[in-house]
Write an enzyme that holds these catalytic residues in place. Structure first.
Site, mmCIF file in Angstrom:
data_model
loop_
_atom_site.group_PDB
_atom_site.id
_atom_site.type_symbol
_atom_site.label_atom_id
_atom_site.label_comp_id
_atom_site.label_asym_id
_atom_site.label_seq_id
_atom_site.Cartn_x
_atom_site.Cartn_y
_atom_site.Cartn_z
ATOM 1 N NE ARG A 1 35.212 1.334 -50.294
ATOM 2 C CZ ARG A 1 35.837 1.033 -51.436
ATOM 3 N NH1 ARG A 1 37.010 0.418 -51.414
ATOM 4 N NH2 ARG A 1 35.305 1.364 -52.587
ATOM 5 N NE ARG B 1 36.640 4.105 -57.313
ATOM 6 C CZ ARG B 1 37.001 3.070 -56.568
ATOM 7 N NH1 ARG B 1 38.028 2.330 -56.940
ATOM 8 N NH2 ARG B 1 36.346 2.776 -55.469
ATOM 9 C CG ASP C 1 39.799 -0.029 -61.918
ATOM 10 O OD1 ASP C 1 40.869 -0.307 -62.492
ATOM 11 O OD2 ASP C 1 39.118 -0.873 -61.306
ATOM 12 C CG ASN C 2 41.516 -0.804 -57.950
ATOM 13 O OD1 ASN C 2 40.313 -0.536 -57.894
ATOM 14 N ND2 ASN C 2 41.947 -2.028 -58.184
ATOM 15 C CG ASP D 1 38.904 -0.157 -54.739
ATOM 16 O OD1 ASP D 1 38.215 0.423 -53.881
ATOM 17 O OD2 ASP D 1 38.533 -0.321 -55.906
HETATM 18 P P1 AMP Z 1 38.480 -4.462 -58.207
HETATM 19 O O1 AMP Z 1 39.539 -5.124 -59.012
HETATM 20 O O2 AMP Z 1 38.064 -5.234 -56.985
HETATM 21 O O3 AMP Z 1 38.842 -3.058 -57.857
HETATM 22 O O4 AMP Z 1 37.149 -4.424 -59.100
HETATM 23 C C1 AMP Z 1 37.140 -4.081 -60.458
HETATM 24 C C2 AMP Z 1 35.727 -3.866 -60.913
HETATM 25 O O5 AMP Z 1 34.933 -5.041 -60.714
HETATM 26 C C3 AMP Z 1 34.982 -2.754 -60.204
HETATM 27 O O6 AMP Z 1 34.159 -2.118 -61.151
HETATM 28 C C4 AMP Z 1 34.167 -3.491 -59.181
HETATM 29 O O7 AMP Z 1 33.022 -2.781 -58.787
HETATM 30 C C5 AMP Z 1 33.802 -4.733 -59.924
HETATM 31 N N1 AMP Z 1 33.524 -5.868 -59.031
HETATM 32 C C6 AMP Z 1 34.416 -6.574 -58.290
HETATM 33 N N2 AMP Z 1 33.803 -7.561 -57.605
HETATM 34 C C7 AMP Z 1 32.485 -7.480 -57.909
HETATM 35 C C8 AMP Z 1 31.319 -8.219 -57.528
HETATM 36 N N3 AMP Z 1 31.385 -9.257 -56.693
HETATM 37 N N4 AMP Z 1 30.134 -7.835 -58.051
HETATM 38 C C9 AMP Z 1 30.055 -6.798 -58.888
HETATM 39 N N5 AMP Z 1 31.094 -6.078 -59.302
HETATM 40 C C10 AMP Z 1 32.300 -6.402 -58.821
HETATM 41 MG MG MG Z 2 38.388 -1.405 -57.544
#
Ligand code: AMP
Ligand code: MG
Length: 517
Positions: free
Chosen positions: A186, A193, A262-263, A272
């Protein structure tokens, strides 16, 4: 991990001027660590448009001296790269979620490009201290979706993080079923964020919070420094850029799916891409994320959710606001007043930006009394019939405003023909005020510039993913090329062009997209 040096002649062309300014924020903000190697990687896709943005040579991916396949799979470093995972927190589905962070992403570094400094980040590059229960990986399916949508949004002119490439591997990754790993590179001026601010506010680390705000102002929003209260100006800049971004989402039917704080990018970039979707039929209440049972992030709630998120950001910035005047309650009052005043412009900015984009979609020039109602009447009809959002506006561009025109292709999109006819009569009358049929040709051109012909509809992404899963990446590349120019009509449309721009097949409705990625 092997660190591969560039040959001197290659080094001159390589993106080796690493600035790495984020690193200067200090240890509170990240953990420095290498990506986990991705075994035996292969190219899945590259984005020529993103490479051009970075000033990379056209053959960058294939140059042996650059070793880009290994570098962008987390297996090697270019000199100057200092990989790290950053820490942030956030509100997920309206609830404080505590510490999150780059759980499967590594910031490789920041490079100087013709478009200004850009950060390179791998996503899916292995475990970090912020992985929580996750495995640090991303699967090919979700990586293709993120890659293609990043570039599709850029093609639409919508602020977004970019994607340079995807690399894949046979490494198995368990989701609902066994899938394989991939990494997306990316690109963005910053991946900071709202949740970064929330993190330091929550822990009472006000010095770090201030460093973060100063960092964003100095490097990304220098105009804020001139304001009487630079931190209030930063908050207001986030509010207005977010408003512009959301107005663009709503105007093309983009549904993000997981608008957790966070997004949300502090720079108002779409960030994201997970269970996102573009509307096929116009359903204002559409929920694209199968895991969003309450519909918190339904399409028509996005503008309000963004405002809610801005309040979470404002709350986090309170310690910096109010110019430090007074003390105790007096300061708290001044701070909340400043915070509310800074986010308030979100509303008017969104309303204005959205109204302008709608007027442009309808081809209206100048503002006239009754325009809002005219627009609203058609939108309600679209909602009641779930008319295809993209195709409708494309056909509306072709609207023939001569009195005897039947506009059959457009009219055929409606079941309630009398309702459409009544609306079309009013539309014709409105167009008469801006030249009527004399303006038709020019209006058509204007409308086609804002109403896309092709979108990354779920079924198109799904088709590319199915082939890619079987080892054929040609459809990813083909779709990417099409989505770079979503407004353009092909000179001699092929059956493929017509299919890209056509109605979704029936099976599109049964595609379920969840947070699993
Ligand atoms: P997201 O909802 O995809 O934006 O992710 C929310 C949080 O979960 C963020 O801190 C991501 O880094 C973490 N996260 C999502 N998928 C994974 C994964 N497969 N392994 C580690 N961390 C993850
Ligand atoms: Mg995220």
């Amino acid at each position: 991990m092997s660190v591969v040096d560039l040959a001197p002649e290659a080094a001159a062309q390589a993106p080796v001027a690493f600035l790495n300014r984020f690193h200067k924020l200090g240890d509170d903000f990240f953990t420095q660590l290498a990506a986990q190697p991705l075994p035996d990687p292969h190219w899945v896709a590259t984005s020529p448009a993103c490479a051009r943005l970075l000033g990379l040579p056209p053959d960058w991916a294939q140059r042996a001296s650059l070793n880009a396949l290994e570098v962008l799979s987390g297996n090697a470093l270019w000199p100057g790269m200092r990989p790290l995972a950053s820490v942030y927190s956030g509100h997920q589905f309206g609830v404080w979620a505590g510490q999150l962070g780059d759980g499967r992403a590594h910031l490789l570094g920041e490079i100087a490009t013709p478009a200004g400094p850009m950060e390179l980040q791998l996503k899916g590059s292995g475990l970090t201290p912020y992985s929580r229960m996750g495995d640090g990986r991303a699967v090919l399916r979700s990586s293709i979706r993120e890659f293609m949508c990043s570039e599709a949004m850029a093609g639409l002119g919508i602020p977004t993080t970019r994607a340079l490439c995807i690399t894949g591997s046979a490494l198995p990754v368990r989701r609902e079923t066994m899938e394989t790993a991939a990494i997306v590179t990316r690109v963005a001026p910053s991946f900071i964020r709202f949740g970064h601010f929330e993190h330091f506010a929550h822990h009472g680390q006000h010095d770090a919070l201030k460093r973060l705000a100063d960092f964003v102002i100095d490097h990304h929003l220098p105009a804020c420094r001139e304001a009487a209260d630079p931190y209030a100006a930063l908050l207001q800049a986030a509010a207005t850029s977010t408003a512009e971004m959301i107005a663009q989402w709503q105007a093309v039917g983009f549904c993000h799916g997981v608008m957790n704080t966070d997004n949300m990018s502090i720079l108002g970039l779409t960030i994201d891409y997970g269970p996102f979707g573009f509307l096929d039929g116009f359903d204002p209440h559409h929920i694209c994320n199968h895991s969003d049972h309450q519909g918190r992030y339904a399409f028509d709630r996005q503008p309000a959710v963004a405002f809610w998120n801005l309040h979470a950001l404002a709350q986090a910035m309170l310690p910096l606001l109010g110019n430090g005047n007074g003390n105790g309650n007096e300061h708290a009052d001044a701070a909340s007043e400043a915070a509310l005043a800074a986010v308030e412009p979100y509303r008017t900015t969104f309303e204005r930006a959205f109204r302008q984009r709608l007027a442009a979609k309808f081809g209206l020039r100048g503002e006239r009394v009754g325009d809002l109602e005219l627009i609203d009447t058609l939108m309600r009809l679209l909602a009641s019939e779930q008319t295809d959002f993209t195709i409708l506006f494309r056909r509306l561009a072709d609207f023939d405003s001569r009195a005897d025109a039947d506009n059959a292709a457009l009219r055929d999109m409606f079941r309630d023909r009398p309702a459409f006819d009544a609306w079309a009569a009013r539309y014709r009358e409105r167009l008469a005020h801006q030249g009527g049929e004399d303006d038709d040709a020019a209006r058509r051109v204007r409308m086609r510039r804002v109403n896309p012909r092709v979108m990354l509809r779920n079924h198109l992404a799904e088709g590319a993913i199915r082939l890619a899963t079987a080892g054929d990446f040609s459809e990813v590349a083909r779709l990417l090329r099409v989505l770079e120019h979503p407004f353009d009509d092909p000179a001699h449309p092929t059956a493929q062009d017509d299919a890209d721009a056509g109605f979704p097949p029936d099976w599109a409705q049964s595609i379920e997209v969840s947070c699993s990625s």
